[in-house]
Design an enzyme around this catalytic site. Sequence first.
Site, mmCIF file in Angstrom:
data_model
loop_
_atom_site.group_PDB
_atom_site.id
_atom_site.type_symbol
_atom_site.label_atom_id
_atom_site.label_comp_id
_atom_site.label_asym_id
_atom_site.label_seq_id
_atom_site.Cartn_x
_atom_site.Cartn_y
_atom_site.Cartn_z
ATOM 1 N N ALA A 66 0.847 -1.194 0.000
ATOM 2 C CA ALA A 66 0.000 0.000 0.000
ATOM 3 C C ALA A 66 0.882 1.244 0.000
ATOM 4 C CB ALA A 66 -0.881 0.001 1.246
ATOM 5 N N GLY A 111 0.777 -5.484 0.182
ATOM 6 C CA GLY A 111 -0.012 -5.493 -1.049
ATOM 7 C C GLY A 111 0.815 -5.867 -2.273
ATOM 8 N N GLU A 114 0.649 -9.459 -2.238
ATOM 9 C CA GLU A 114 -0.743 -9.817 -2.575
ATOM 10 C C GLU A 114 -1.009 -9.641 -4.073
ATOM 11 O OE1 GLU A 114 -2.045 -7.286 0.758
ATOM 12 O OE2 GLU A 114 -3.454 -8.916 1.215
ATOM 13 N N GLU A 134 1.827 -6.929 7.585
ATOM 14 C CA GLU A 134 0.718 -6.092 8.072
ATOM 15 C C GLU A 134 0.486 -6.202 9.569
ATOM 16 O OE1 GLU A 134 0.655 -7.742 5.242
ATOM 17 O OE2 GLU A 134 -0.264 -6.509 3.679
HETATM 18 N N1 COA Z 1 4.447 3.668 0.385
HETATM 19 C C1 COA Z 1 4.891 4.878 0.045
HETATM 20 N N2 COA Z 1 6.197 5.171 -0.057
HETATM 21 C C2 COA Z 1 7.071 4.177 0.162
HETATM 22 C C3 COA Z 1 6.666 2.884 0.521
HETATM 23 C C4 COA Z 1 5.270 2.643 0.628
HETATM 24 N N3 COA Z 1 4.787 1.427 0.918
HETATM 25 N N4 COA Z 1 7.752 2.106 0.693
HETATM 26 C C5 COA Z 1 8.809 2.912 0.451
HETATM 27 N N5 COA Z 1 8.405 4.153 0.134
HETATM 28 C C6 COA Z 1 9.224 5.319 -0.141
HETATM 29 C C7 COA Z 1 9.968 5.777 1.086
HETATM 30 O O1 COA Z 1 9.143 6.559 1.917
HETATM 31 C C8 COA Z 1 11.111 6.548 0.484
HETATM 32 O O2 COA Z 1 10.655 7.813 0.091
HETATM 33 P P1 COA Z 1 11.443 9.162 0.564
HETATM 34 O O3 COA Z 1 12.754 9.079 -0.170
HETATM 35 O O4 COA Z 1 10.556 10.253 0.095
HETATM 36 O O5 COA Z 1 11.609 9.057 2.041
HETATM 37 C C9 COA Z 1 11.398 5.754 -0.791
HETATM 38 O O6 COA Z 1 10.240 4.969 -1.056
HETATM 39 C C10 COA Z 1 12.566 4.805 -0.605
HETATM 40 O O7 COA Z 1 12.307 4.006 0.547
HETATM 41 P P2 COA Z 1 13.411 3.743 1.672
HETATM 42 O O8 COA Z 1 12.701 3.252 2.891
HETATM 43 O O9 COA Z 1 14.297 4.940 1.815
HETATM 44 O O10 COA Z 1 14.252 2.577 0.952
HETATM 45 P P3 COA Z 1 14.947 1.334 1.633
HETATM 46 O O11 COA Z 1 15.651 0.642 0.510
HETATM 47 O O12 COA Z 1 15.720 1.737 2.829
HETATM 48 O O13 COA Z 1 13.734 0.409 2.131
HETATM 49 C C11 COA Z 1 11.615 -0.758 1.993
HETATM 50 C C12 COA Z 1 12.790 -0.107 1.217
HETATM 51 C C13 COA Z 1 10.570 -1.117 0.944
HETATM 52 C C14 COA Z 1 12.115 -2.017 2.698
HETATM 53 C C15 COA Z 1 11.044 0.229 3.035
HETATM 54 O O14 COA Z 1 10.795 1.455 2.383
HETATM 55 C C16 COA Z 1 9.760 -0.240 3.665
HETATM 56 O O15 COA Z 1 9.802 -1.037 4.589
HETATM 57 N N6 COA Z 1 8.612 0.286 3.192
HETATM 58 C C17 COA Z 1 7.313 -0.039 3.766
HETATM 59 C C18 COA Z 1 6.856 -1.356 3.198
HETATM 60 C C19 COA Z 1 5.627 -1.880 3.926
HETATM 61 O O16 COA Z 1 5.603 -2.020 5.123
HETATM 62 N N7 COA Z 1 4.642 -2.236 3.119
HETATM 63 C C20 COA Z 1 3.491 -2.941 3.607
HETATM 64 C C21 COA Z 1 2.383 -2.032 3.832
HETATM 65 S S1 COA Z 1 1.051 -2.944 4.521
#
Ligand code: COA
Length: 261
Positions: A66, A111, A114, A134
């Site tokens: 998401a 997602g 998913e 989640e």
């Molecule tokens: N929604 C919106 N933006 C997201 C995102 C998400 N699900 N996941 C990553 N981003 C954005 C970050 O906010 C960041 O943006 P910014 O530069 O403006 O701060 C950019 O993508 C890069 O992410 P970053 O966290 O800096 O990269 P990373 O390589 O250190 O980590 C992830 C990547 C995907 C592991 C980490 O971003 C993460 O855990 N995201 C959340 C994923 C999640 O929990 N999804 C399930 C939702 S139910």
Amino acid sequence: MSGSPIRVEQRGPVAVWTLDRADRMNALDRETLLALGRLAREAATSESTRAIVVTGAGGKAFCAGADLKERRGMSEGEVRAQLDLYRSELGALDRCPRPVVAAINGVALGGGLELALCCDLRVAAAHALLALPETSLGIIPGAGGTQRLPRVLGEGRAKEMILLSRRLGAAEALAWGLVNRVVPAGVDVVDDAVEWLRPIADGAPVAQSAALEAIDRALDVELDLGLTLERAAYEKTLSTEDRVEALAAFAEKRKARFRGK
Ligand code: COA
């Protein structure tokens, strides 16, 4: 398709759909969900597309789930509407009669996984990471994860992934049956998926759609009804020219040329 959150490229009979929001790790916002659903519905009636590959832009993420930035500004009612959208639009992808492969080129979280579960087959890059985190965020998977994951992995492993927010690397995902294939190092996951799909691209589309339809119902119904559904799906292939062509090709010891008719 400029301005669309999904880039579309046709590689012969294979359509490649790339979630194109690398700055947000290809997270699913409302526009992306709507675009996915629209493409899936269009592909269902396309004669030129025999198979579909779904992937993410950049080398890091297939899809980080998401869009948490969009989600943060949403009311409870808006979250409910978004969950409805997951159901309708990812449902359209799940029901697409063309074989769909997720080319998992990085993280597939929440997602994102998913979405991959709505695809028929999954190919992963060696650095892919798959998880449904989640419950660690105080919610549960809301785009079908609690229902589709047990159908792929069985109940025990699905509970392990969801309750422990367990992350699987590509090798483990392969061992668990969550992905069909891990791409050799140095090979692009989309190139690999397109090549791997060649038997589908060259195959008999009516038969493939009929097989998908029958298999997709298999785990939802008891065996006797399932066998009736299989028979109904078989029926769709009986009057096709492709079935006759396959028998002729066998007799003439040559490769069949399928036309989708
Ligand atoms: N929604 C919106 N933006 C997201 C995102 C998400 N699900 N996941 C990553 N981003 C954005 C970050 O906010 C960041 O943006 P910014 O530069 O403006 O701060 C950019 O993508 C890069 O992410 P970053 O966290 O800096 O990269 P990373 O390589 O250190 O980590 C992830 C990547 C995907 C592991 C980490 O971003 C993460 O855990 N995201 C959340 C994923 C999640 O929990 N999804 C399930 C939702 S139910």
